[in-house]
Design a protein around this motif. Sequence first.
Motif, short mmCIF file in Angstrom:
data_model
loop_
_atom_site.label_atom_id
_atom_site.label_comp_id
_atom_site.label_asym_id
_atom_site.label_seq_id
_atom_site.Cartn_x
_atom_site.Cartn_y
_atom_site.Cartn_z
N TYR A 108 0.84 -1.20 0.00
CA TYR A 108 0.00 0.00 0.00
C TYR A 108 0.88 1.25 0.00
O TYR A 108 0.38 2.35 -0.09
N GLN A 110 3.27 2.58 -2.15
CA GLN A 110 3.89 2.63 -3.47
C GLN A 110 5.04 3.63 -3.52
O GLN A 110 6.13 3.31 -4.01
N GLU A 120 6.26 0.02 -10.78
CA GLU A 120 4.97 -0.67 -10.77
C GLU A 120 4.87 -1.65 -11.94
O GLU A 120 5.33 -1.36 -13.05
N LYS A 123 -0.50 -6.59 -11.76
CA LYS A 123 -0.64 -7.73 -10.85
C LYS A 123 -0.73 -9.04 -11.61
O LYS A 123 -0.33 -10.08 -11.09
N ASN A 145 -6.32 -3.51 -3.17
CA ASN A 145 -5.83 -2.17 -3.49
C ASN A 145 -4.31 -2.07 -3.42
O ASN A 145 -3.76 -1.00 -3.59
N GLU A 146 -3.66 -3.20 -3.17
CA GLU A 146 -2.20 -3.15 -3.12
C GLU A 146 -1.66 -2.97 -4.54
O GLU A 146 -2.27 -3.35 -5.51
N VAL A 147 -0.47 -2.40 -4.59
CA VAL A 147 0.20 -2.17 -5.86
C VAL A 147 1.37 -3.17 -5.92
O VAL A 147 2.06 -3.39 -4.92
N SER A 148 1.57 -3.75 -7.07
CA SER A 148 2.72 -4.65 -7.25
C SER A 148 3.85 -3.88 -7.92
O SER A 148 3.63 -3.15 -8.89
#
Length: 153
Positions: A108, A110, A120, A123, A145-148
């Motif tokens: 979360y 980023q 980024e 996903k 809502n997590e960013v990879s």
Amino acid sequence: MKIEYKKAKLSDIVMMRELILPEIENGIILDRSEDEIATNIRSYTLVLGDEQLLGFCALHVHTSELAEIRSLVVKDGFRGNKIGESIINEVLKEATSLGLKRVLSLTYKQAFFERLGFVEIPKESLPEHKIWADCIKCKHFPICNEVSLIKDL
């Protein structure tokens, strides 16, 4: 304050769980049982200051080229002092010494990881076993809502 890093031992699990519990309750970090932590104990690096646990994270190897930074936590009251950054840099050195090519993170935070050179990625590019082994246990699954992000080493 003198900062030191050490690999976690089985005797550290109780204090690690105590430190991470609020983040688990808030849905920020995935819950890992004591048994799961014990099974993966060699992947955890602790950061200590004046002999107290200030934070930790795990470098979880997925393949011969790819690892993941997970369970990153810094003790409340010590955040904003670059402890998180220092522990990430420590595990990135470990990743390099293991011969890994890339390290990923689901987060979360980023901007924090981007400052450290992560970029980024979709996903959909995550290893499938990551989704079915970890993500499915999350209370936010499948609406995540997590960013990879990933970093080439």
